[in-house]
Design an enzyme around this catalytic site. Sequence first.
Site, short mmCIF file in Angstrom:
data_model
loop_
_atom_site.label_atom_id
_atom_site.label_comp_id
_atom_site.label_asym_id
_atom_site.label_seq_id
_atom_site.Cartn_x
_atom_site.Cartn_y
_atom_site.Cartn_z
N PRO A 44 0.82 -1.21 0.00
CA PRO A 44 0.00 0.00 0.00
C PRO A 44 0.86 1.27 0.00
CG PRO A 44 0.13 -0.90 2.22
CD PRO A 44 0.87 -1.86 1.33
N TYR B 112 -5.63 12.59 -14.05
CA TYR B 112 -6.56 11.47 -13.90
C TYR B 112 -8.00 11.90 -13.73
CZ TYR B 112 -2.18 9.33 -12.19
OH TYR B 112 -0.89 8.90 -12.02
N CYS C 114 -0.08 28.77 -16.29
CA CYS C 114 -0.51 29.24 -17.61
C CYS C 114 -1.07 28.07 -18.40
CB CYS C 114 0.64 29.88 -18.34
SG CYS C 114 1.28 31.25 -17.41
C1 LIG Z 1 2.01 2.07 -7.51
C2 LIG Z 1 2.30 0.73 -6.96
C3 LIG Z 1 1.93 0.43 -5.66
C4 LIG Z 1 1.20 1.36 -4.75
O1 LIG Z 1 -0.05 1.73 -5.24
P1 LIG Z 1 -1.05 2.54 -4.27
O2 LIG Z 1 -2.22 2.81 -5.16
O3 LIG Z 1 -0.36 3.77 -3.84
O4 LIG Z 1 -1.37 1.64 -3.14
C5 LIG Z 1 2.26 -0.82 -5.17
N1 LIG Z 1 2.94 -1.72 -5.93
C6 LIG Z 1 3.31 -1.44 -7.19
C7 LIG Z 1 4.05 -2.45 -7.96
C8 LIG Z 1 3.00 -0.22 -7.76
O5 LIG Z 1 3.37 0.04 -9.01
#
Ligand SMILES: *Cc1c(COP(=O)(O)O)cnc(C)c1O
Length: 463
Positions: A321, A364, A391
């Site tokens: 996470p 996004y 800008c």
């Molecule tokens: C981006 C990423 C995460 C974390 O994603 P969150 O949305 O911030 O929890 C975990 N593992 C990998 C491989 C990622 O590319």
Amino acid sequence: MSRSAHPAGPRHADVLPEGHPSAPPADLNALDRKVWASTVTRTPDGVVTVGGVEVTTLAEEFGTPAYLLDETDFRERARAWRTAFGPDADVFYAGKAFLSRAVVRWLHDEGLNLDVCSGGELTTALSAGMPADRIAFHGNNKSVEEIEAAVRAGVGRIVLDSFQEIVRVAHIAGSLGKRQRVQIRITVGVEAHTHEFIATAHEDQKFGIPLAGGQAAEAVRRALQLDGLDVVGIHSHIGSQIFDMSGFEVAAHRVVGLLKDIRDEHGVELPEIDLGGGLGIAYTSDDDPREPHEIAKALNEIVSRECERAQLSTPRISVEPGRAIVGPTAFTLYEVGTIKPLENLRTYVSVDGGMSDNIRTALYDAEYSVALVSRTSEAAPMLVRVVGKHCESGDIVVKDAFLPADLAPGDLIAVPATGAYCRSMASNYNHALRPPVVAVRDGEARVIVRRETEEDLLRLDVG
Ligand SMILES: *Cc1c(COP(=O)(O)O)cnc(C)c1O
């Protein structure tokens, strides 16, 4: 300011784009616990505080815009993840969400591991004392220098992302006289986002090695033959801002299927699986994220069940996470500069930052909320769009929200849930100076990433 000074305020009902709050919240002064860091509250005189410090004091001391990070909340969330998964699993915080040396120390204190995906992130982690064996190195195109640095440091795992990398890492580890622990990142044909997931046969993305067509199995076959590699597991990451666990269910089913095939073909049971990150947070009051203990329970059950069916012993699980730990812990504090009511449309509120400190809305179409934090107001709600000073007309911080109609230049407003992917994606567009990150805890505030200065900009400009 009277309502007539802001004709856009009362007219919001005509113009609300689909899917946006059709009515203002009952109380504009209320702070929804879901989107604000845990120690954020309003004092009786109306000023919002974090970690016991008033935002007006913080603005005076550190300026605006600034990211204010609730250290207590960060530690509590990190600990909640650690506790939820227990000693038989690993929690890797995804450093790309936001990384600084203070953050690395907090993670270390709280018993979390750390994902990095560049030499810069690796250096930051090591320089703050994270033991290398608690670091995982990610990325779809790690340079030879980055791989060398990671292997030399002794990182706990490198997550292999391509056939070339299998050979590259094996070669580098071999030439350094080491055997590198690796996981192989596969794409399982599941892409999850928020309330839905899409399961496809093929993966059209740059990350991972497709399970489909036997590519992942072939990657494992090759990696197992190389002396420089110790293949410890399979990695899968399916998306971002996920609320619904069913995407993980399909992913785990497919990953365990591969583990079973590996056992059948090679006679080895790989001891680890990593299910990635992507767990969602509340950006607005409409979002209902799950608690870490619910997520841990769901993932453990899914993996145990799948392994039982496949007659495999349950591997050690890890999760990654990023957003779910740091996202809710910070908010961005801005000062209102100009206010532009557009008749029958909305009121544009310009702040002293923008897409350089929060690109997610432009990138996004992300949703955020906003609140007046330097005082309360009993004025009527007005529909606003919070925009930056860049800008670029796409320079939007909060697309649609309500603020009191008496909002005035000099007021402080704050956008909550900006701890993840805001400072880490911040840019110098228009030669903006990237804002500081100020950690607040128990009545004390300290800068953990300082504000950029014009000297910083000129230092790189050597022409
Ligand atoms: C981006 C990423 C995460 C974390 O994603 P969150 O949305 O911030 O929890 C975990 N593992 C990998 C491989 C990622 O590319």
